[in-house]
Design a protein around this motif. Structure first.
Motif, PDB file in Angstrom:
ATOM      1  N   TYR A   6      34.964  37.143  46.617  1.00 31.75           N
ATOM      2  CA  TYR A   6      35.556  37.945  47.690  1.00 31.75           C
ATOM      3  C   TYR A   6      35.033  37.529  49.061  1.00 31.75           C
ATOM      4  CZ  TYR A   6      36.902  40.750  43.717  1.00 31.75           C
ATOM      5  OH  TYR A   6      37.420  41.158  42.522  1.00 31.75           O
ATOM      6  N   SER A  14      41.702  40.494  47.014  1.00 28.72           N
ATOM      7  CA  SER A  14      41.108  41.825  46.918  1.00 28.72           C
ATOM      8  C   SER A  14      41.529  42.489  45.609  1.00 28.72           C
ATOM      9  CB  SER A  14      41.534  42.689  48.104  1.00 28.72           C
ATOM     10  OG  SER A  14      42.942  42.857  48.128  1.00 28.72           O
ATOM     11  N   VAL A  15      40.844  43.570  45.290  1.00 26.43           N
ATOM     12  CA  VAL A  15      41.169  44.370  44.110  1.00 26.43           C
ATOM     13  C   VAL A  15      41.418  45.798  44.569  1.00 26.43           C
ATOM     14  CG1 VAL A  15      40.296  45.313  41.932  1.00 26.43           C
ATOM     15  CG2 VAL A  15      39.835  42.943  42.530  1.00 26.43           C
ATOM     16  N   THR A  17      41.909  49.637  43.146  1.00 28.08           N
ATOM     17  CA  THR A  17      41.643  50.424  41.945  1.00 28.08           C
ATOM     18  C   THR A  17      42.133  51.852  42.134  1.00 28.08           C
ATOM     19  OG1 THR A  17      39.702  49.086  41.437  1.00 28.08           O
ATOM     20  CG2 THR A  17      39.833  51.229  40.364  1.00 28.08           C
ATOM     21  N   SER A  25      43.262  48.753  37.804  1.00 27.79           N
ATOM     22  CA  SER A  25      42.918  47.847  38.893  1.00 27.79           C
ATOM     23  C   SER A  25      43.964  46.752  38.989  1.00 27.79           C
ATOM     24  CB  SER A  25      41.538  47.221  38.672  1.00 27.79           C
ATOM     25  OG  SER A  25      40.533  48.200  38.763  1.00 27.79           O
ATOM     26  N   VAL A  26      44.236  46.322  40.210  1.00 27.26           N
ATOM     27  CA  VAL A  26      45.211  45.268  40.465  1.00 27.26           C
ATOM     28  C   VAL A  26      44.551  44.211  41.340  1.00 27.26           C
ATOM     29  CG1 VAL A  26      47.442  44.742  41.500  1.00 27.26           C
ATOM     30  CG2 VAL A  26      47.115  46.917  40.340  1.00 27.26           C
ATOM     31  N   LEU A  27      44.630  42.959  40.910  1.00 27.93           N
ATOM     32  CA  LEU A  27      44.126  41.842  41.710  1.00 27.93           C
ATOM     33  C   LEU A  27      45.234  41.400  42.654  1.00 27.93           C
ATOM     34  CD1 LEU A  27      42.004  39.629  42.298  1.00 27.93           C
ATOM     35  CD2 LEU A  27      43.108  38.277  40.499  1.00 27.93           C
ATOM     36  N   TYR A  40      42.730  34.317  34.359  1.00 27.39           N
ATOM     37  CA  TYR A  40      41.979  35.390  34.993  1.00 27.39           C
ATOM     38  C   TYR A  40      41.592  36.402  33.928  1.00 27.39           C
ATOM     39  CZ  TYR A  40      43.378  33.627  39.565  1.00 27.39           C
ATOM     40  OH  TYR A  40      43.554  32.848  40.668  1.00 27.39           O
ATOM     41  N   CYS A  42      39.644  40.321  33.227  1.00 21.82           N
ATOM     42  CA  CYS A  42      39.061  41.579  33.677  1.00 21.82           C
ATOM     43  C   CYS A  42      38.130  42.044  32.569  1.00 21.82           C
ATOM     44  CB  CYS A  42      40.159  42.605  33.945  1.00 21.82           C
ATOM     45  SG  CYS A  42      39.506  44.205  34.485  1.00 21.82           S
TER      46      CYS A  42
END
Length: 59
Positions: A6, A14-15, A17, A25-27, A40, A42
């Motif tokens: 980051y 960014s993430v 949540t 959570s979304v990347l 990727y 998680c």
């Protein structure tokens, strides 16, 4: 496996949540480019690991 930094000079990563009974959570990768393609993962401390392979194509 890609490691998300980051604090890299690239920026735009960014993430987000959402916390609740079921958290999510979304990347977010702004201005994605082919070099962002890869696997990727998680790995939350309280749930199973999830993996996704991302392909960024020139369009």
């Amino acid at each position: 496996m890609l490691i998300i930094s980051y604090s890299s000079l690239r920026g735009g990563v960014s993430v987000a949540t959402e916390r609740g009974e079921t958290s999510r959570s979304v990347l977010l990768i702004q201005k994605a480019r082919p070099s962002d393609s890869g696997n990727y993962q998680c790995n939350p401390s309280n749930a199973r690991t999830a993996n996704v392979t991302v392909h960024v194509l020139n369009g």
